[in-house]
Write a protein that holds these residues in place. Structure first.
Motif, short mmCIF file in Angstrom:
data_model
loop_
_atom_site.label_atom_id
_atom_site.label_comp_id
_atom_site.label_asym_id
_atom_site.label_seq_id
_atom_site.Cartn_x
_atom_site.Cartn_y
_atom_site.Cartn_z
N UNK A 52 0.78 -1.23 -0.03
CA UNK A 52 -0.08 -0.16 -0.11
C UNK A 52 0.99 1.27 -0.03
N UNK A 53 1.76 1.13 0.69
CA UNK A 53 2.86 2.35 0.93
C UNK A 53 3.49 2.67 -0.62
N UNK A 54 3.86 1.78 -1.31
CA UNK A 54 4.45 1.72 -2.40
C UNK A 54 3.99 2.35 -3.52
N UNK A 55 2.40 2.38 -3.46
CA UNK A 55 1.71 2.96 -4.61
C UNK A 55 2.06 4.54 -4.52
N UNK A 56 2.67 5.12 -3.30
CA UNK A 56 2.69 6.49 -3.51
C UNK A 56 4.31 6.91 -3.50
N UNK A 57 5.23 5.98 -3.93
CA UNK A 57 6.47 6.07 -4.39
C UNK A 57 6.40 6.25 -5.74
N UNK A 92 4.32 3.77 -10.58
CA UNK A 92 3.12 4.27 -9.50
C UNK A 92 2.38 5.53 -9.86
N UNK A 93 3.18 6.51 -10.39
CA UNK A 93 2.68 7.70 -10.74
C UNK A 93 1.73 7.66 -11.72
#
Length: 130
Positions: A37-42, A100-101
């Motif tokens: 979940x955190x990696x989707x914002x990296x 991700x972006x």
């Protein structure tokens, strides 16, 4: 790792409800889920996932907008599934992989199309990290 007795009891209850084999394995699964979940914002991190859309295919210009956006981002789309839920409503699922972006930008554009009843990006790992 130490936990307050009440929190530990709740963790064990949740583990049993979900059919967890043991506490260590269950904790590892929860940690992996948080990392994904955190990696989707990296922004530069490669992710995989699905974009799920529900819409009325009779809505004017909706199909053209969906197709145009998908062509703009074709390099991120692995495959898609289109299902007729009833006479009016369709379910479309795009399987995606990329930075991700870019995945988030594409999902945002798709879910903002006028006539989309529900849209959701679900992110998972590519499997390389674990």
């Amino acid at each position: 790792m130490s936990l307050a007795p009440g929190l530990l009891r709740q963790l064990d209850d949740l583990m049993r409800e979900k059919g967890g084999a043991n506490r260590s394995q269950f904790m590892a699964e929860m940690i992996r889920d948080q990392l994904v979940g955190h990696r989707q914002w990296q922004e530069d991190r490669e992710i995989a996932g699905t974009i799920t859309l529900v819409y009325d295919h009779h809505k004017a210009h909706l199909q053209e907008s969906l197709t145009s956006i998908q062509h703009d981002w074709h390099h991120l789309i692995i495959t898609s599934v289109h299902v007729h839920l009833d006479h009016h409503n369709c379910l479309e699922v795009l399987v995606v992989r990329g930075k991700a972006a870019q995945i988030r930008q594409m999902a945002d554009r798709l879910t903002r199309i006028k006539g989309i009843k529900h849209g959701k990006l679900t992110v998972t790992t590519t499997g390389k990290e674990f």
